[in-house]
Motif scaffolding. Structure first.
Motif, PDB file in Angstrom:
ATOM      1  N   GLY A   1      62.930  80.260  73.114  1.00 18.02           N
ATOM      2  CA  GLY A   1      61.814  80.635  72.262  1.00 18.02           C
ATOM      3  C   GLY A   1      60.550  80.966  73.025  1.00 18.02           C
ATOM      4  O   GLY A   1      59.672  81.661  72.525  1.00 18.02           O
TER       5      GLY A   1
ATOM      6  N   GLY B   1      62.728  73.593  71.323  1.00 18.39           N
ATOM      7  CA  GLY B   1      63.639  73.628  70.189  1.00 18.39           C
ATOM      8  C   GLY B   1      62.883  73.842  68.897  1.00 18.39           C
ATOM      9  O   GLY B   1      61.656  74.005  68.894  1.00 18.39           O
ATOM     10  N   PRO B   2      63.566  73.815  67.798  1.00 23.14           N
ATOM     11  CA  PRO B   2      62.900  74.063  66.511  1.00 23.14           C
ATOM     12  C   PRO B   2      61.891  72.986  66.134  1.00 23.14           C
ATOM     13  O   PRO B   2      60.955  73.248  65.386  1.00 23.14           O
ATOM     14  CB  PRO B   2      64.065  74.109  65.522  1.00 23.14           C
ATOM     15  CG  PRO B   2      65.187  73.370  66.195  1.00 23.14           C
ATOM     16  CD  PRO B   2      65.015  73.620  67.657  1.00 23.14           C
ATOM     17  N   GLU B   3      62.064  71.759  66.684  1.00 18.25           N
ATOM     18  CA  GLU B   3      61.187  70.658  66.297  1.00 18.25           C
ATOM     19  C   GLU B   3      60.591  69.935  67.498  1.00 18.25           C
ATOM     20  O   GLU B   3      60.065  68.836  67.354  1.00 18.25           O
ATOM     21  CB  GLU B   3      61.956  69.656  65.426  1.00 18.25           C
ATOM     22  CG  GLU B   3      62.471  70.259  64.122  1.00 18.25           C
ATOM     23  CD  GLU B   3      63.246  69.255  63.295  1.00 18.25           C
ATOM     24  OE1 GLU B   3      63.433  68.122  63.775  1.00 18.25           O
ATOM     25  OE2 GLU B   3      63.666  69.610  62.186  1.00 18.25           O
TER      26      GLU B   3
END
Length: 347
Positions: A112, A143-145
């Protein structure tokens, strides 16, 4: 990876136990990632075996956040603060940065945050050319979180070791090319910071157990020598007899050797005089086992990190009334010279 916490905001996350990788920024979050699969032996051999060649920036591409003139002015500002009784000592640092154009042979798959250089390649280069007792390689993609982190360190300095109910710290103050170059200013500064670390540990240890077990020892490292002391104390038990990690991190972060004395006044001066945040440089880097009640965190010096598509490296010096501004600048150059040279590509 099975979890993430900013321990500055969520120290209670450690109550659930687990083995955590820690990258505590000097002036920001205390990042910690929890891992379920931990290989305690053989992992370093695999990193060396699989690492690709490192391709760093050209030496002339490095830029400093402070010029020599600006750094000298900051040293004089600290000396003026000492004269006014505001501080006894403050560590003033600058950050070097150089771009890495991608994709390169060492680039890995994009995440990302864009492509990332191969941390293992740089870690092997440093381990070969500048072995260090508290070296570290941390490469956690975002990561996403959770945020990611890319850090390669050749730290010579122990911030916190927790084992068998005791905590130990090994502050470094005093740097020269040879032992003969260490002077009275270096010894006075080391004693001053050792006393600060003793006071920090006293906040979380059983009264009367904190002691200086080694004072003003000379340690040789590639290209330079340091004065190193050791402070040790018996940790006061937390709830249920477990280590009170929140109290320990609160007492020891940021490390005293890279902030100053008194710490609160030194941090204020650092905020006024340094133009950019230090990030993981001068923070704490390592691991924490909340189940076993053990930890080993290094002071994040001699450390590279990847941010905003640039490779970064911090260097600094402790400033007292006895400091010579030109000599302090040269100390920052000495600390950076070997490692930045290893991370650069000759052309």
């Amino acid at each position: 990876m099975i979890g993430y916490a900013d321990l500055a905001r969520e120290p209670e996350a450690l109550a659930d136990g687990g083995w955590w990788v820690v990258v505590a920024e000097f002036d920001g979050p205390l990042h910690a990632w929890r891992f379920a699969d931990v290989h305690r032996t053989g992992a370093a051999d695999a990193v060396v075996r699989d690492a690709k060649p490192w391709h760093g920036p050209a030496p002339e591409q490095w830029r400093s956040t402070m010029s020599r003139t600006e750094y000298v002015a900051a040293v004089e500002a600290v000396r003026a603060a000492v004269l006014e009784g505001e501080v006894y000592q403050a560590n003033i640092c600058r950050v070097l940065a150089a771009p890495l154009a991608g994709p390169q042979p060492q680039a890995v798959l994009p995440d990302g945050g864009g492509w990332r250089p191969d941390a293992a390649a740089l870690a092997v280069r440093l381990a070969t050319g500048n072995p260090a007792p508290y070296a570290a390689l941390i490469d956690v993609p975002a990561g996403p979180e959770w945020p990611g982190s890319w850090v390669v360190s050749a730290s010579p300095e122990l911030s916190v070791r927790v084992r068998d109910g005791y905590v130990t710290s090994g502050p470094i103050k005093g740097t020269a090319v040879t032992a003969e170059g260490l002077g009275a200013k270096d010894r006075a500064e080391n004693v001053m910071i050792t006393d600060l670390v003793r006071n920090d540990l006293a906040r979380v240890c059983v009264p009367g157990t904190v002691e200086v077990i080694d004072l003003l020892a000379t340690e040789e490292h590639p290209g330079l020598v340091h004065l190193v002391s050791r402070v040790r104390g018996e940790l006061a038990p937390g709830r249920g007899g477990r280590v009170d990690w929140a109290a320990l991190l609160g007492a020891t972060h940021p490390p005293g050797s890279v902030s100053g004395a008194p710490k609160s006044s030194a941090l204020r001066l650092i905020g006024e005089l340094e133009p950019t945040a230090r990030g993981p440089y001068c923070g704490q880097i390592g691991w924490l086992d909340a189940d076993a009640g053990e930890a080993r965190l290094a002071v994040g010096i001699r450390t590279f990190w990847w941010a905003d598509q640039a490779l970064r490296f911090g260097t600094g010096a402790g400033i007292t009334w006895g400091s010579d501004a030109a000599a302090e600048w040269e100390e920052t150059e000495l600390k950076a010279r070997r490692l930045v040279g290893l991370a650069s590509t000759s052309r």
